[in-house]
Design a protein around this motif. Structure first.
Motif, PDB file in Angstrom:
ATOM      1  N   ARG A  72      55.673  33.845  35.250  1.00 35.77           N
ATOM      2  CA  ARG A  72      55.562  32.833  34.210  1.00 35.77           C
ATOM      3  C   ARG A  72      55.521  31.448  34.822  1.00 35.77           C
ATOM      4  NH1 ARG A  72      60.474  33.679  30.390  1.00 35.77           N
ATOM      5  NH2 ARG A  72      59.718  31.737  29.431  1.00 35.77           N
ATOM      6  N   ASP A  73      54.898  30.538  34.098  1.00 44.05           N
ATOM      7  CA  ASP A  73      54.853  29.128  34.469  1.00 44.05           C
ATOM      8  C   ASP A  73      55.309  28.367  33.232  1.00 44.05           C
ATOM      9  OD1 ASP A  73      54.236  26.490  35.068  1.00 44.05           O
ATOM     10  OD2 ASP A  73      52.398  27.013  36.138  1.00 44.05           O
ATOM     11  N   ASN A  74      56.558  27.997  33.218  1.00 46.22           N
ATOM     12  CA  ASN A  74      57.097  27.326  32.031  1.00 46.22           C
ATOM     13  C   ASN A  74      56.455  25.958  31.801  1.00 46.22           C
ATOM     14  OD1 ASN A  74      58.749  29.490  31.425  1.00 46.22           O
ATOM     15  ND2 ASN A  74      60.566  28.610  32.385  1.00 46.22           N
ATOM     16  N   ALA A  75      56.012  25.314  32.859  1.00 45.18           N
ATOM     17  CA  ALA A  75      55.355  24.013  32.708  1.00 45.18           C
ATOM     18  C   ALA A  75      54.032  24.155  31.960  1.00 45.18           C
ATOM     19  CB  ALA A  75      55.124  23.380  34.067  1.00 45.18           C
ATOM     20  N   LYS A  76      53.399  25.327  32.097  1.00 38.19           N
ATOM     21  CA  LYS A  76      52.131  25.588  31.411  1.00 38.19           C
ATOM     22  C   LYS A  76      52.326  26.423  30.158  1.00 38.19           C
ATOM     23  CE  LYS A  76      49.254  25.309  35.572  1.00 38.19           C
ATOM     24  NZ  LYS A  76      48.272  26.024  36.433  1.00 38.19           N
ATOM     25  N   ASN A  77      53.585  26.752  29.852  1.00 38.98           N
ATOM     26  CA  ASN A  77      53.877  27.578  28.670  1.00 38.98           C
ATOM     27  C   ASN A  77      53.098  28.890  28.698  1.00 38.98           C
ATOM     28  OD1 ASN A  77      55.929  26.491  27.126  1.00 38.98           O
ATOM     29  ND2 ASN A  77      54.644  26.152  25.338  1.00 38.98           N
ATOM     30  N   THR A  78      53.007  29.482  29.881  1.00 38.15           N
ATOM     31  CA  THR A  78      52.148  30.646  30.071  1.00 38.15           C
ATOM     32  C   THR A  78      52.882  31.736  30.837  1.00 38.15           C
ATOM     33  OG1 THR A  78      50.163  29.274  30.054  1.00 38.15           O
ATOM     34  CG2 THR A  78      49.967  31.450  31.051  1.00 38.15           C
ATOM     35  N   VAL A  79      52.624  32.984  30.438  1.00 37.17           N
ATOM     36  CA  VAL A  79      53.099  34.151  31.169  1.00 37.17           C
ATOM     37  C   VAL A  79      51.883  34.950  31.608  1.00 37.17           C
ATOM     38  CG1 VAL A  79      53.331  35.592  29.090  1.00 37.17           C
ATOM     39  CG2 VAL A  79      54.721  36.094  31.108  1.00 37.17           C
ATOM     40  N   TYR A  80      52.002  35.587  32.746  1.00 34.21           N
ATOM     41  CA  TYR A  80      50.874  36.313  33.331  1.00 34.21           C
ATOM     42  C   TYR A  80      51.246  37.779  33.571  1.00 34.21           C
ATOM     43  CZ  TYR A  80      49.571  31.518  34.516  1.00 34.21           C
ATOM     44  OH  TYR A  80      49.285  30.181  34.454  1.00 34.21           O
ATOM     45  N   LEU A  81      50.221  38.613  33.631  1.00 38.06           N
ATOM     46  CA  LEU A  81      50.394  39.987  34.071  1.00 38.06           C
ATOM     47  C   LEU A  81      49.284  40.273  35.073  1.00 38.06           C
ATOM     48  CD1 LEU A  81      52.099  42.592  33.671  1.00 38.06           C
ATOM     49  CD2 LEU A  81      50.250  43.397  32.180  1.00 38.06           C
ATOM     50  N   GLN A  82      49.661  40.359  36.329  1.00 35.54           N
ATOM     51  CA  GLN A  82      48.713  40.717  37.377  1.00 35.54           C
ATOM     52  C   GLN A  82      48.666  42.238  37.457  1.00 35.54           C
ATOM     53  OE1 GLN A  82      46.760  38.676  39.386  1.00 35.54           O
ATOM     54  NE2 GLN A  82      45.853  40.576  40.145  1.00 35.54           N
ATOM     55  N   MET A  83      47.482  42.774  37.249  1.00 34.13           N
ATOM     56  CA  MET A  83      47.290  44.223  37.245  1.00 34.13           C
ATOM     57  C   MET A  83      46.513  44.613  38.491  1.00 34.13           C
ATOM     58  SD  MET A  83      46.211  44.516  33.210  1.00 34.13           S
ATOM     59  CE  MET A  83      46.033  46.287  33.267  1.00 34.13           C
ATOM     60  N   ASN A  84      47.195  45.178  39.448  1.00 35.05           N
ATOM     61  CA  ASN A  84      46.553  45.647  40.670  1.00 35.05           C
ATOM     62  C   ASN A  84      46.424  47.166  40.623  1.00 35.05           C
ATOM     63  OD1 ASN A  84      46.431  43.030  41.690  1.00 35.05           O
ATOM     64  ND2 ASN A  84      48.391  43.229  42.738  1.00 35.05           N
ATOM     65  N   ASN A  85      45.353  47.661  41.217  1.00 33.94           N
ATOM     66  CA  ASN A  85      45.104  49.097  41.242  1.00 33.94           C
ATOM     67  C   ASN A  85      45.244  49.728  39.853  1.00 33.94           C
ATOM     68  OD1 ASN A  85      44.548  51.613  42.377  1.00 33.94           O
ATOM     69  ND2 ASN A  85      46.713  52.027  42.835  1.00 33.94           N
ATOM     70  N   PRO A  86      44.573  49.184  38.862  1.00 30.95           N
ATOM     71  CA  PRO A  86      44.675  49.792  37.534  1.00 30.95           C
ATOM     72  C   PRO A  86      44.058  51.185  37.521  1.00 30.95           C
ATOM     73  CG  PRO A  86      42.935  48.158  37.559  1.00 30.95           C
ATOM     74  CD  PRO A  86      43.631  48.042  38.873  1.00 30.95           C
ATOM     75  N   LYS A  87      44.566  52.017  36.602  1.00 31.42           N
ATOM     76  CA  LYS A  87      44.103  53.384  36.463  1.00 31.42           C
ATOM     77  C   LYS A  87      43.530  53.569  35.056  1.00 31.42           C
ATOM     78  CE  LYS A  87      47.912  54.889  39.430  1.00 31.42           C
ATOM     79  NZ  LYS A  87      49.120  55.745  39.524  1.00 31.42           N
ATOM     80  N   PRO A  88      42.699  54.567  34.864  1.00 34.97           N
ATOM     81  CA  PRO A  88      42.163  54.803  33.512  1.00 34.97           C
ATOM     82  C   PRO A  88      43.255  54.939  32.456  1.00 34.97           C
ATOM     83  CG  PRO A  88      40.913  56.063  35.109  1.00 34.97           C
ATOM     84  CD  PRO A  88      42.046  55.446  35.864  1.00 34.97           C
ATOM     85  N   GLU A  89      44.398  55.476  32.814  1.00 33.86           N
ATOM     86  CA  GLU A  89      45.482  55.622  31.834  1.00 33.86           C
ATOM     87  C   GLU A  89      46.132  54.293  31.467  1.00 33.86           C
ATOM     88  OE1 GLU A  89      45.119  57.303  34.728  1.00 33.86           O
ATOM     89  OE2 GLU A  89      47.064  57.626  35.721  1.00 33.86           O
ATOM     90  N   ASP A  90      45.760  53.216  32.134  1.00 36.34           N
ATOM     91  CA  ASP A  90      46.232  51.883  31.751  1.00 36.34           C
ATOM     92  C   ASP A  90      45.385  51.284  30.632  1.00 36.34           C
ATOM     93  OD1 ASP A  90      46.826  51.246  35.224  1.00 36.34           O
ATOM     94  OD2 ASP A  90      48.316  51.761  33.693  1.00 36.34           O
ATOM     95  N   THR A  91      44.330  51.962  30.245  1.00 39.13           N
ATOM     96  CA  THR A  91      43.496  51.484  29.147  1.00 39.13           C
ATOM     97  C   THR A  91      44.315  51.394  27.874  1.00 39.13           C
ATOM     98  OG1 THR A  91      41.466  52.391  30.095  1.00 39.13           O
ATOM     99  CG2 THR A  91      41.498  52.032  27.710  1.00 39.13           C
ATOM    100  N   ALA A  92      44.324  50.199  27.276  1.00 39.30           N
ATOM    101  CA  ALA A  92      45.156  49.957  26.099  1.00 39.30           C
ATOM    102  C   ALA A  92      44.890  48.549  25.590  1.00 39.30           C
ATOM    103  CB  ALA A  92      46.641  50.098  26.440  1.00 39.30           C
TER     104      ALA A  92
END
Length: 120
Positions: A72-92
């Motif tokens: 998260r970057d509170n100064a930017k009021n933003t949260v992130y999710l870095q998705m590395n090596n995604p798999k087909p079962e991560d589809t959602a």
């Protein structure tokens, strides 16, 4: 009232990387824990990652541990999710949420969701 807008979803190949963003407006997010959930048709919404107000502690579901990173970057009021090596079962559909509790974030507010599709 907090409005949350997710972005960054789309189609990605298995093994590639993708970063989701969620920007809040209405209130500063530094007062809230934040989380990412995901949902597939016919299943309940699943908590996959959460982060404390300061960003000092994180939680991950076993299904994504070691592959996804929440930040998260509170100064930017933003949260992130870095998705590395995604798999087909991560589809959602991935949803951002804020709440006062952690690691099981409330939530008090939801975003509208962003679709992530992982092709094999």
């Amino acid at each position: 009232q907090v409005q949350l807008v997710e972005s960054g979803g789309g189609l990605v190949q298995a093994g590639d990387s993708l970063r989701l963003s969620c920007t809040a407006s209405g209130r500063t997010i530094s007062n809230y824990a934040m989380a990412w959930y995901r949902q597939t048709p016919g299943k309940e919404r699943e908590l996959i990652a959460s982060i404390t107000r300061s960003g000092g502690s994180t939680y991950y579901a076993n299904s994504v541990k070691g592959r996804f990173t929440i930040s998260r970057d509170n100064a930017k009021n933003t949260v992130y999710l870095q998705m590395n090596n995604p798999k087909p079962e991560d589809t959602a559909v991935y949803y951002c949420a804020v709440g006062l509790s952690w690691p099981n974030v409330g939530p008090d507010y939801w975003g509208q969701g962003t679709q992530v599709t992982v092709s094999s």
